[in-house]
Scaffold this active site. Sequence first.
Site, mmCIF file in Angstrom:
data_model
loop_
_atom_site.group_PDB
_atom_site.id
_atom_site.type_symbol
_atom_site.label_atom_id
_atom_site.label_comp_id
_atom_site.label_asym_id
_atom_site.label_seq_id
_atom_site.Cartn_x
_atom_site.Cartn_y
_atom_site.Cartn_z
ATOM 1 N N VAL A 46 -4.297 -4.670 -7.922
ATOM 2 C CA VAL A 46 -3.894 -6.047 -7.639
ATOM 3 C C VAL A 46 -2.398 -6.210 -7.907
ATOM 4 O O VAL A 46 -1.691 -6.906 -7.169
ATOM 5 C CB VAL A 46 -4.712 -7.058 -8.479
ATOM 6 N N CYS A 47 -1.908 -5.565 -8.953
ATOM 7 C CA CYS A 47 -0.508 -5.721 -9.383
ATOM 8 C C CYS A 47 0.506 -5.491 -8.263
ATOM 9 O O CYS A 47 1.393 -6.331 -8.073
ATOM 10 C CB CYS A 47 -0.215 -4.819 -10.576
#
Length: 187
Positions: A46-47
């Site tokens: 996700v980062c």
Amino acid sequence: MSLLNTTVKPFKASAFKQGKFIDVTDADLKGKWSVFFFYPADFTFVCPTELEDLADSYAEFQKLGVEIYAVSTDTHFCHKAWHDTSAAIKKINYTMVGDPTHTISRNFDVLIEDAGLADRGTFVVDPEGKIAILEVSAGGVGRDAKELLRKIKAVQYVAAHPGEVCPAKWQEGAKTLAPSLDLVGKI
């Protein structure tokens, strides 16, 4: 205890920005708006989507006089390696701060102690070094740079216009409110 309206605690860290290693301290925040964008770890899932989204909107943040500091508990060396190997991260021109000592993550109360990682925390810091907005999200939920820009425009508007407030879904140029006895029960 909430960190809202508190002054950012002192820190010093190494960071990676535009191909160089730099030092960043709390003193660098004075006199301008800043965003501290905590994320769990480099080389994850996700980062990079969040950091790329910020990179795509970085010019808009700059127009508002806002500097972005992406922070994870990785080192500045790790940030450089990720920048050099990921097409999404290669777009980043803002500061990527390393927090291997966990000082900054603890200062902002986003450290997951048993994992040694930071929660997804977003903090908008005003030119006096005080936290004006804070939001912490679940680890699996990515954030949206456009929504962050909207919130920053609202907090900057309120800071520049004492006595006015921005209602829900406020957009730049929209009507604001001036709280008074006359409005009680009429909204």
